[in-house]
Write a protein that holds these residues in place. Structure first.
Motif, PDB file in Angstrom:
ATOM      1  N   UNK A 196     -44.223   0.592  40.360  1.00 45.17           N
ATOM      2  CA  UNK A 196     -43.862   1.438  39.079  1.00 45.17           C
ATOM      3  C   UNK A 196     -43.151   2.460  39.347  1.00 45.17           C
ATOM      4  N   UNK A 197     -42.167   2.972  38.729  1.00 48.95           N
ATOM      5  CA  UNK A 197     -41.347   4.100  38.808  1.00 48.95           C
ATOM      6  C   UNK A 197     -41.296   5.106  37.416  1.00 48.95           C
ATOM      7  N   UNK A 198     -41.422   6.262  37.726  1.00 47.69           N
ATOM      8  CA  UNK A 198     -41.374   7.112  36.802  1.00 47.69           C
ATOM      9  C   UNK A 198     -39.990   7.410  36.106  1.00 47.69           C
ATOM     10  N   UNK A 215     -40.808   0.675  26.665  1.00 49.64           N
ATOM     11  CA  UNK A 215     -40.622   0.113  24.918  1.00 49.64           C
ATOM     12  C   UNK A 215     -41.718  -0.745  24.616  1.00 49.64           C
ATOM     13  N   UNK A 216     -41.974  -0.811  23.471  1.00 54.93           N
ATOM     14  CA  UNK A 216     -42.889  -1.576  22.563  1.00 54.93           C
ATOM     15  C   UNK A 216     -42.013  -2.275  21.729  1.00 54.93           C
ATOM     16  N   UNK A 232     -37.957   7.338  27.138  1.00 53.77           N
ATOM     17  CA  UNK A 232     -37.286   7.528  28.416  1.00 53.77           C
ATOM     18  C   UNK A 232     -37.898   8.025  29.391  1.00 53.77           C
ATOM     19  N   UNK A 233     -37.535   8.193  30.649  1.00 53.14           N
ATOM     20  CA  UNK A 233     -38.051   8.886  31.773  1.00 53.14           C
ATOM     21  C   UNK A 233     -38.178  10.436  31.407  1.00 53.14           C
ATOM     22  N   UNK A 238     -46.566   6.774  16.917  1.00 51.47           N
ATOM     23  CA  UNK A 238     -45.972   7.818  18.036  1.00 51.47           C
ATOM     24  C   UNK A 238     -46.113   7.113  19.415  1.00 51.47           C
ATOM     25  N   UNK A 239     -45.129   7.331  20.335  1.00 49.60           N
ATOM     26  CA  UNK A 239     -45.239   6.451  21.593  1.00 49.60           C
ATOM     27  C   UNK A 239     -45.467   7.724  22.696  1.00 49.60           C
TER      28      UNK A 239
END
Length: 111
Positions: A28-30, A35-36, A52-53, A68-69
């Protein structure tokens, strides 16, 4: 390699709310965005929302103002807070990250 696990789906009445979660494990990378997507029966899979990051948010028009994401990098988790749900939101919701799909979680909105 990354693994994604979604949760939080279920059956809700129109006008109700649900919160979906997607937790990533592995490489995993920040620096990458989440996306959903969703896919209703007999429909193509469609993009719903992304973050996005840098925290830039984007939504498909059909969910703007209702969904809301959010992301929590400390937990490697992204959320999709869904409110004012409509029957047409019924679908399997998928998380997408680093060229990897989760297995999906079913959301059913009754009228």
């Amino acid at each position: 390699q990354v693994q994604l696990v979604e949760s939080g789906g279920g059956l809700v009445q129109a006008g109700g709310s649900l919160r979906l979660s997607c937790t990533a494990s592995g490489m995993v990378s920040s620096t990458l965005g989440f996306n959903w997507y969703r896919q209703a029966p007999e429909n193509e899979r469609e993009w719903v929302a992304g973050i996005s990051r840098n925290g830039y948010l984007a939504y498909v028009d059909a969910v703007k103002g209702r969904f809301t994401i959010l992301r929590d990098d400390a937990k490697n988790t992204v959320y999709l807070q869904m409110s004012s749900l409509k029957p047409e939101d019924t679908a399997v919701y998928y998380c997408y990250y680093s060229n990897t799909w989760g297995r999906g979680t079913q959301v059913t909105v009754s009228s």
